[in-house]
Structures are given as structure tokens and as C-alpha cells.
Enzyme design. Structure first.
Site, PDB file in Angstrom:
ATOM      1  N   LYS A  12       0.846  -1.210   0.000  1.00 10.83           N
ATOM      2  CA  LYS A  12       0.000   0.000   0.000  1.00 10.83           C
ATOM      3  C   LYS A  12       0.869   1.244   0.000  1.00 10.83           C
ATOM      4  CE  LYS A  12       0.883   1.441   4.368  1.00 10.83           C
ATOM      5  NZ  LYS A  12       1.662   2.664   4.637  1.00 10.83           N
ATOM      6  N   PRO A  95       8.866  -3.550  -0.937  1.00  7.41           N
ATOM      7  CA  PRO A  95      10.123  -3.255  -0.243  1.00  7.41           C
ATOM      8  C   PRO A  95      10.021  -3.466   1.267  1.00  7.41           C
ATOM      9  CG  PRO A  95       9.190  -1.257  -1.245  1.00  7.41           C
ATOM     10  CD  PRO A  95       8.388  -2.415  -1.734  1.00  7.41           C
ATOM     11  N   VAL A  96      11.105  -3.942   1.876  1.00 10.63           N
ATOM     12  CA  VAL A  96      11.155  -4.206   3.313  1.00 10.63           C
ATOM     13  C   VAL A  96      11.395  -2.886   4.048  1.00 10.63           C
ATOM     14  CG1 VAL A  96      12.479  -5.376   5.121  1.00 10.63           C
ATOM     15  CG2 VAL A  96      12.010  -6.549   2.958  1.00 10.63           C
ATOM     16  N   ALA A  97      10.614  -2.645   5.122  1.00 18.66           N
ATOM     17  CA  ALA A  97      10.744  -1.403   5.917  1.00 18.66           C
ATOM     18  C   ALA A  97      10.724  -0.171   5.017  1.00 18.66           C
ATOM     19  CB  ALA A  97      12.015  -1.417   6.775  1.00 18.66           C
ATOM     20  N   GLY A  98       9.801  -0.178   4.051  1.00 21.74           N
ATOM     21  CA  GLY A  98       9.767   0.899   3.065  1.00 21.74           C
ATOM     22  C   GLY A  98       8.597   1.845   3.198  1.00 21.74           C
ATOM     23  N   MET A 100       5.532   0.752   2.943  1.00 16.01           N
ATOM     24  CA  MET A 100       4.505   0.200   2.050  1.00 16.01           C
ATOM     25  C   MET A 100       3.831  -1.036   2.636  1.00 16.01           C
ATOM     26  SD  MET A 100       6.005   0.797  -1.762  1.00 16.01           S
ATOM     27  CE  MET A 100       4.526   0.077  -2.480  1.00 16.01           C
ATOM     28  N   ALA A 101       4.053  -1.287   3.924  1.00 14.73           N
ATOM     29  CA  ALA A 101       3.323  -2.332   4.646  1.00 14.73           C
ATOM     30  C   ALA A 101       3.519  -3.735   4.079  1.00 14.73           C
ATOM     31  CB  ALA A 101       1.821  -1.986   4.727  1.00 14.73           C
ATOM     32  N   SER A 104       2.945  -6.294   6.800  1.00 18.15           N
ATOM     33  CA  SER A 104       1.513  -6.381   7.080  1.00 18.15           C
ATOM     34  C   SER A 104       0.804  -7.188   6.001  1.00 18.15           C
ATOM     35  CB  SER A 104       0.904  -4.974   7.145  1.00 18.15           C
ATOM     36  OG  SER A 104       1.525  -4.228   8.168  1.00 18.15           O
ATOM     37  N   ASP A 137      -1.600  -1.763   9.888  1.00 20.44           N
ATOM     38  CA  ASP A 137      -1.814  -1.793   8.439  1.00 20.44           C
ATOM     39  C   ASP A 137      -2.334  -3.143   7.935  1.00 20.44           C
ATOM     40  OD1 ASP A 137      -0.887   0.815   8.180  1.00 20.44           O
ATOM     41  OD2 ASP A 137       1.183   0.182   7.834  1.00 20.44           O
TER      42      ASP A 137
HETATM   43  O1  C5P Z   1       0.856  -1.245  14.463  1.00 19.54           O
HETATM   44  P1  C5P Z   1       2.264  -1.412  13.978  1.00 19.54           P
HETATM   45  O2  C5P Z   1       2.932  -2.612  14.562  1.00 19.54           O
HETATM   46  O3  C5P Z   1       2.376  -1.336  12.504  1.00 19.54           O
HETATM   47  O4  C5P Z   1       3.044  -0.138  14.531  1.00 19.54           O
HETATM   48  C1  C5P Z   1       4.440  -0.130  14.735  1.00 19.54           C
HETATM   49  C2  C5P Z   1       4.795   1.026  15.647  1.00 19.54           C
HETATM   50  O5  C5P Z   1       4.565   2.268  14.994  1.00 19.54           O
HETATM   51  C3  C5P Z   1       4.010   1.115  16.936  1.00 19.54           C
HETATM   52  O6  C5P Z   1       4.581   0.318  17.947  1.00 19.54           O
HETATM   53  C4  C5P Z   1       4.093   2.592  17.266  1.00 19.54           C
HETATM   54  O7  C5P Z   1       5.349   2.904  17.826  1.00 19.54           O
HETATM   55  C5  C5P Z   1       4.055   3.235  15.901  1.00 19.54           C
HETATM   56  N1  C5P Z   1       2.679   3.600  15.512  1.00 19.54           N
HETATM   57  C6  C5P Z   1       2.065   4.680  16.138  1.00 19.54           C
HETATM   58  N2  C5P Z   1       0.786   5.014  15.786  1.00 19.54           N
HETATM   59  C7  C5P Z   1       0.112   4.333  14.821  1.00 19.54           C
HETATM   60  C8  C5P Z   1       0.719   3.251  14.158  1.00 19.54           C
HETATM   61  C9  C5P Z   1       2.016   2.888  14.535  1.00 19.54           C
HETATM   62  O8  C5P Z   1       2.657   5.318  16.981  1.00 19.54           O
HETATM   63  N3  C5P Z   1      -1.134   4.677  14.518  1.00 19.54           N
END
Ligand code: C5P
Length: 298
Positions: A12, A95-98, A100-101, A104, A137
Site C-alpha cells: 500500500k 520493499p522491506v521497511a519501506g 509500504m506495509a 503487514s 496496516d
Molecule cells: O501497528 P504497527 O505494529 O504497525 O506499529 C508499529 C509502531 O509504529 C508502533 O509500535 C508505534 O510505535 C508506531 N505507531 C504509532 N501510531 C500508529 C501506528 C504505529 O505510533 N497509529
């Protein structure tokens, strides 16, 4: 229980990302998610335990309990009480850590594939609830298309899009960690009021007007991503010089996405930005793409 299940899940981008003041470790979001036709391919076969093997862009990722696809399969197993296992094979295109989820998308793919493989028969709503537990995501990767996201990103509402959109994606070798970008955001900006999706963007999407969409791409995390990775400023400038309709950092970055008028224009913008040597890779993609779907095995 079937012999083998194959699914794909889209990456995404965020066409708008408004971020509010944090509460309980998370930031309230108002975003427009847009799935693009860059897919994670996942195959699941019956096995004693839960394992994952990665190919494509994910070769160096962990394959233990830190892997989001493994966590998804384990969560489904725990909640349904099944004793079945699965060997997962993922070929990553996102892409990894890009921003773009991709991780997820792997989790969403694993939920759908294991549910089919194990015959656990969860409803869409049940899958959505498990997805939301796995990450902000993951629910959108299940749904796909274009959708507004509120809450942590898990409260979704589909958004009509009048015509396909053609994108150019500038990738970087080294990813950005989402928590680090949110933390920098908190340091840089005072707590904003309630985050909101720009209504003009939704109207432009419904009308299928790429010029108006391009002018309204926004991301509250962009400044933080640029602060952590100043070179992304060169990528945005390169897209501007190349005649893109608009460019923005996707999610927490470092991928920068730019909108083009049509597929031919996207190819020409991509060629110019490749020549600028500001990205490790420059790809074209289009959206909206579908969410997780089963594809033909093997
Ligand atoms: O939910 P996810 O694991 O993708 O989020 C990773 C990190 O990004 C969370 O632990 C938080 O630090 C940050 N985050 C946030 N607010 C969001 C989504 C993610 O602070 N709405």
C-alpha cells in the site's frame, strides 16, 4: 483441509496521512490507503509446526516468531484451537521497511491462507479483528482497493476511485523503522488537533482526476522522515523536475511515491528519476489493487 493454498496480498501507499497526538503508545490517524499492484505471493502447505521461508526482497528477514506471517499463523491457531500447522513460503515484491506495509501484507496473506488450509472458516469480520491485533496496516491489506483509515488505521471505509492511478515508486536500500519516525514526529511537532482526511482529495479520487489527486498528496510524517533521512529531499526534487503530478513520502518512508498522468507518463518520469541516481530502485505500479485473494496453486 486442502493440500496447498496460494494467495497474494498487495503493498500500500498512503495518499494522505494525518497524525494526531499519541495516546496509549499509538497515534490516532486519518489516512487514505491505496493498494498498488506490487504483490506478496504466499504459499501454505500442511506441516507439523509453523515455519516460513522467504524469497525475493525478504531473504534477510527473520523467520522466527518476529516474522509477522508466523505471528499471524500462530494467532489464528491459538484462537481457533486447531492443531494443524503450515509451511509458509513468501516471495516478496514489496520493499522491506519501506513504508509500504510489506510485512503487514504477509500477515494478511498468512491469515487467509491458513484459514483456508486448516478449514477454520473465519468470517471476514473475524479475520479483520485478528488482523487489527497484528498491526495497524494489516486490516487494509486484507481489504485492498482504496479506503480511509481511522483509529490506528484499522477502522476502514472504502473510497470510490473514478479511474486507475499510475505511480512511480522510488525505493531506498536502507529502510526506516516506523516507531523511530513516529518518535521523531513527536519531537518535531506540537500535538496537532484531530487528524482529518482532506475532503478535496476524496472528491478528486472519485472524479478520477490525477492532476487534482497529485496536488493533494500529503503526509504528516514526511518532515520526520526527511529529518532522519535528508536525502529524501533530493528524491522529491527529482520527481518535481521530472514532471510528476505530485510526490510524497509513503507512510513512515523511505519510499517516495509520485503520481503520473497515465502509464506512458509514469514510464517517462521513472526513466528521468532513475537517471538522477537518488534511489536504489525506481518502479512503476498502478492502483487500486485488490486485497488478499487466492491465486492458482502451485
Ligand atoms: O501497528 P504497527 O505494529 O504497525 O506499529 C508499529 C509502531 O509504529 C508502533 O509500535 C508505534 O510505535 C508506531 N505507531 C504509532 N501510531 C500508529 C501506528 C504505529 O505510533 N497509529
Amino acid at each position: 483441509m486442502s493440500g496447498r493454498v496460494r494467495v497474494r496480498a498487495p503493498g500500500k501507499i498512503n495518499l494522505a496521512l494525518a497524525v494526531g497526538a499519541p495516546a496509549g503508545g499509538y497515534h490516532p490517524l486519518a489516512t487514505v490507503f491505496h493498494a498498488v499492484d506490487l504483490y506478496e505471493d504466499l504459499r501454505a502447505t500442511p506441516a507439523a509446526g509453523i515455519t516460513v521461508r522467504l524469497a525475493g526482497r525478504g531473504r534477510d528477514l527473520p523467520t522466527d516468531g518476529r516474522n509477522l506471517a508466523v505471528r499471524a499463523a500462530e494467532l489464528l491457531r491459538a484462537r481457533t484451537g486447531t492443531r494443524a500447522g503450515a509451511a509458509l513460503e513468501i516471495t516478496k515484491a514489496v520493499p522491506v521497511a519501506g513504508g509500504m506495509a510489506g510485512g503487514s501484507a504477509d500477515a494478511a496473506a498468512a491469515l487467509v491462507a491458513c484459514d483456508a488450509l486448516w478449514g477454520t472458516g473465519l468470517s471476514r469480520g473475524e479475520l479483520h479483528a485478528l488482523a487489527a491485533e497484528l498491526g495497524s496496516d494489516v486490516p487494509f491489506a486484507l481489504l485492498g482497493g482504496t479506503a480511509t483509515g481511522h483509529g490506528r488505521g484499522e477502522v476502514l471505509a472504502p473510497v470510490p476511485v473514478g479511474a486507475p492511478l499510475h505511480w512511480v515508486l522510488a525505493l531506498q536500500d536502507t529502510g526506516l523503522a516506523t516507531p523511530a519516525v513516529f518518535a521523531r514526529y513527536d519531537e518535531l511537532a506540537p500535538a496537532p488537533p484531530e487528524p482529518a482526511v482532506p475532503p478535496g482529495l476524496l472528491a478528486a479520487l472519485a472524479a478520477g482526476d490525477p492532476v487534482a489527486v497529485g496536488a493533494q498528496l500529503t503526509n504528516d510524517l514526511q518532515e520526520a522522515a526527511l529529518d532522519l533521512r535528508p536525502e529524501l529531499g533530493d528524491v522529491l526534487a527529482a520527481f518535481d523536475r521530472a514532471g510528476a503530478l505530485g510526490a510524497v513520502v509513503s507512510g513512515s518512508g523511505p519510499t517516495v511515491v509520485a503520481l503520473a498522468l497515465d502509464a506512458a507518463h509514469a514510464a517517462s518520469v521513472a526513466a528521468v528519476v532513475r537517471g538522477a541516481e537518488v534511489a536504489s530502485e525506481v518502479l512503476t505500479a498502478s492502483g487500486p489493487a485488490s486485497g488478499v485473494v487466492r491465486t492458482l496453486a502451485p
